[in-house]
Design an enzyme around this catalytic site. Structure first.
Site, PDB file in Angstrom:
ATOM      1  CG  ASN A 106      -1.731   1.230   1.390  1.00  0.00           C
ATOM      2  OD1 ASN A 106      -1.788   2.056   0.477  1.00  0.00           O
ATOM      3  ND2 ASN A 106      -2.390   1.388   2.533  1.00  0.00           N
ATOM      4  CD1 TRP A 107       4.164   1.328  -2.553  1.00  0.00           C
ATOM      5  CD2 TRP A 107       4.006   2.210  -4.623  1.00  0.00           C
ATOM      6  NE1 TRP A 107       5.101   0.716  -3.352  1.00  0.00           N
ATOM      7  CE2 TRP A 107       5.034   1.235  -4.609  1.00  0.00           C
ATOM      8  CE3 TRP A 107       3.724   2.890  -5.804  1.00  0.00           C
ATOM      9  CZ2 TRP A 107       5.787   0.935  -5.754  1.00  0.00           C
ATOM     10  CZ3 TRP A 107       4.463   2.589  -6.944  1.00  0.00           C
ATOM     11  CH2 TRP A 107       5.483   1.620  -6.915  1.00  0.00           C
ATOM     12  CE  LYS A 108      -0.360   3.332   4.669  1.00  0.00           C
ATOM     13  NZ  LYS A 108      -0.349   3.482   6.117  1.00  0.00           N
ATOM     14  CG  HIS A 148      -6.041   2.163   4.817  1.00  0.00           C
ATOM     15  ND1 HIS A 148      -5.664   3.129   5.717  1.00  0.00           N
ATOM     16  CD2 HIS A 148      -5.021   1.265   4.768  1.00  0.00           C
ATOM     17  CE1 HIS A 148      -4.456   2.826   6.182  1.00  0.00           C
ATOM     18  NE2 HIS A 148      -4.048   1.701   5.624  1.00  0.00           N
ATOM     19  CD  GLU A 207      -3.224   5.755   6.453  1.00  0.00           C
ATOM     20  OE1 GLU A 207      -3.101   5.784   5.216  1.00  0.00           O
ATOM     21  OE2 GLU A 207      -2.365   5.240   7.207  1.00  0.00           O
ATOM     22  CD  GLU A 264      -3.880  -2.327   7.151  1.00  0.00           C
ATOM     23  OE1 GLU A 264      -2.771  -2.628   6.742  1.00  0.00           O
ATOM     24  OE2 GLU A 264      -4.436  -1.237   6.881  1.00  0.00           O
ATOM     25  N   GLY A 280       1.937   2.449  10.624  1.00  0.00           N
ATOM     26  CA  GLY A 280       2.915   3.522  10.442  1.00  0.00           C
ATOM     27  C   GLY A 280       3.584   3.969  11.727  1.00  0.00           C
ATOM     28  CB  SER A 285       4.609  -1.647  12.004  1.00  0.00           C
ATOM     29  OG  SER A 285       4.186  -0.307  12.180  1.00  0.00           O
ATOM     30  N   GLY A 344       2.581  -1.139   4.296  1.00  0.00           N
ATOM     31  CA  GLY A 344       2.705   0.281   3.971  1.00  0.00           C
ATOM     32  C   GLY A 344       4.165   0.657   3.792  1.00  0.00           C
ATOM     33  N   GLY A 345       4.769   1.190   4.838  1.00  0.00           N
ATOM     34  CA  GLY A 345       6.136   1.722   4.774  1.00  0.00           C
ATOM     35  C   GLY A 345       7.134   0.790   4.097  1.00  0.00           C
TER      36      GLY A 345
END
Ligand code: PGA
Length: 261
Positions: free
Chosen positions: A13-15, A99, A101, A171, A177, A217, A238-239
């Site tokens: 997930n590159w966001k 998600h 966010e 999640e 994150g 994470s 993500g990251g």
């Protein structure tokens, strides 16, 4: 529960990261480091404007194209939205839906998550439906009821066949994150619970066939332990999906995990 009934998936997930001009270099680096043996499906969910470049760069490889959201409407006067037909037209295979966010910053409700998931399934695309509790909910002992509510709401009005085509991503919001991963046991407890909710609401067959991911994470160092758990079929990353070496190591961790089965 036996993992052989379902597909493992590692989805990045590159966001709101990565430029269209950076997609090619990333994919080349990832392809060079990815294991050749296919132990899981691999997808990258990119920002809408990055998707065409990513599609071009991944062409002919095993890396599938994913989006991070979709409109609940078919077409028309919805400024700023992107429809499932538009996503399908460029070769999208997965869409992240709900998600945390999007729920937090864009007020997405469980009803909207359900509507978007149904649209996505109708188009033959796989929704990756996100659920997760806040730190406050966890501390108040509300994790499992909250997750059950979110899962049931997201899967409302779906047939068993549709549920089996969904991917559920657990999640925990406090782990996203933050560098603070749920322990493998905490993640497994909830993923197992989600499978139980699907069993109660649908059937044992559907529960054992539905892919459930952990996200929050996950990285090259902790992936193997998380993926070793019975009900964790993959990860939403993500990251660590922004670094080809780390993302490749997480993909490789599914190979080691399946070798141990
Ligand atoms: P993270 O994000 O891996 O950076 O914690 C996961 C996600 O939000 O999907």
């Amino acid at each position: 529960m036996n993992k052989k009934y379902r597909k493992a998936l590692i989805a990045g997930n590159w966001k709101m990261n990565m430029l269209p001009s950076e997609a090619k270099g990333f994919v080349e680096a990832l392809k060079a480091e990815m294991p050749k043996q296919k132990s899981c499906d691999v997808a990258i969910c990119a920002p809408f404007v990055v998707m065409p470049a990513l599609m071009k760069a991944t062409g002919g490889s095993r890396i599938a194209l994913g989006a991070q959201d979709v409109s609940a409407h078919d077409k028309g006067a919805y400024t700023g939205e992107v429809s499932i037909a538009q996503l399908k037209d460029i070769g999208t295979k997965y869409v992240i839906i709900g998600h945390s966010e999007r729920r937090q910053y864009h007020g997405e409700t469980d009803e909207l998550v359900n509507a978007k998931s149904l649209k996505t399934l109708d188009a033959g695309i796989t929704p990756i439906i996100c659920v997760g509790e806040s730190l406050d909910q966890r501390e108040r002992g509300l994790t499992l009821p909250h997750i059950e509510y979110q899962v049931r709401a997201a899967l409302t009005a779906m047939s068993e066949e549709q549920v089996r085509r969904c991917v559920i991503a657990y999640e925990p919001i406090w782990a996203i994150g933050t560098g603070k991963t749920a322990t493998a046991d905490q993640a497994e407890e909830v993923c197992e619970y989600i499978r139980g909710v699907i069993r109660k609401a649908f059937s044992a067959r559907t529960a054992r066939s539905t892919t459930i991911l952990y996200g929050g994470s996950m990285n090259a160092g902790n992936a193997m332990e998380l993926l070793g758990k019975a009900d964790i079929d993959g990860g939403l990353i993500g990251g660590a999906s922004l670094k080809p070496t780390d993302f490749a190591k997480i993909i490789a961790a599914t190979a080691q995990e399946s070798a141990h089965e």
